[in-house]
Design a protein around this motif. Structure first.
Motif, mmCIF file in Angstrom:
data_model
loop_
_atom_site.group_PDB
_atom_site.id
_atom_site.type_symbol
_atom_site.label_atom_id
_atom_site.label_comp_id
_atom_site.label_asym_id
_atom_site.label_seq_id
_atom_site.Cartn_x
_atom_site.Cartn_y
_atom_site.Cartn_z
ATOM 1 N N LEU A 39 0.823 -1.209 0.000
ATOM 2 C CA LEU A 39 0.000 0.000 0.000
ATOM 3 C C LEU A 39 0.857 1.259 0.000
ATOM 4 N N ASP A 40 1.966 1.236 0.738
ATOM 5 C CA ASP A 40 2.888 2.379 0.742
ATOM 6 C C ASP A 40 3.409 2.637 -0.668
ATOM 7 N N GLN A 41 3.774 1.571 -1.363
ATOM 8 C CA GLN A 41 4.296 1.718 -2.718
ATOM 9 C C GLN A 41 3.221 2.241 -3.663
ATOM 10 N N LEU A 42 2.006 1.757 -3.525
ATOM 11 C CA LEU A 42 0.906 2.227 -4.359
ATOM 12 C C LEU A 42 0.666 3.718 -4.141
ATOM 13 N N ARG A 43 0.686 4.139 -2.887
ATOM 14 C CA ARG A 43 0.499 5.571 -2.580
ATOM 15 C C ARG A 43 1.648 6.405 -3.121
ATOM 16 N N SER A 49 3.770 10.530 5.759
ATOM 17 C CA SER A 49 4.020 10.062 4.400
ATOM 18 C C SER A 49 3.721 11.177 3.414
ATOM 19 N N PRO A 50 4.647 11.435 2.491
ATOM 20 C CA PRO A 50 4.395 12.484 1.499
ATOM 21 C C PRO A 50 3.259 12.090 0.564
#
Length: 96
Positions: free
Chosen positions: A16-20, A55-56
């Motif tokens: 999910l972090d990578q998707l965002r 998170s940016p």
């Protein structure tokens, strides 16, 4: 800890972090591997000296975080994210 003495809290990015991150950088920069790699390392930093780092959510916030971390912070975070070499790889590098 980075070379500037800051205590960095680093968490490997989940799916999910990578998707965002892909959403934050946009379609053009998502294809720029060097940019995306540096952004991924920066986004793995979730705290500096015990203070949470949000998170940016866009390109400007990513670049602000990269600037805040600098070379020292990015190197330290990158070292945490690098996979540890397998024992067989270590033997091969040693020439055994």
């Amino acid at each position: 800890m980075d070379e500037d003495g800051r205590l960095l809290t680093v968490r490997p990015p989940h799916a999910l972090d990578q998707l965002r991150l892909f959403k934050a950088v946009g379609p053009l920069l998502a294809q720029n591997q060097p940019y995306l790699g540096m952004a991924l390392v920066a986004c793995a930093v979730i705290g500096i000296d015990g203070v949470p780092v949000p998170s940016p959510a866009n390109e400007q916030q990513i670049e602000s975080l990269v600037m805040r971390l600098g070379d020292s912070g990015l190197r330290a975070a990158g070292a945490v994210l690098e996979p540890a070499p397998e024992p067989s790889e270590m033997r091969d590098q040693a020439g055994n």
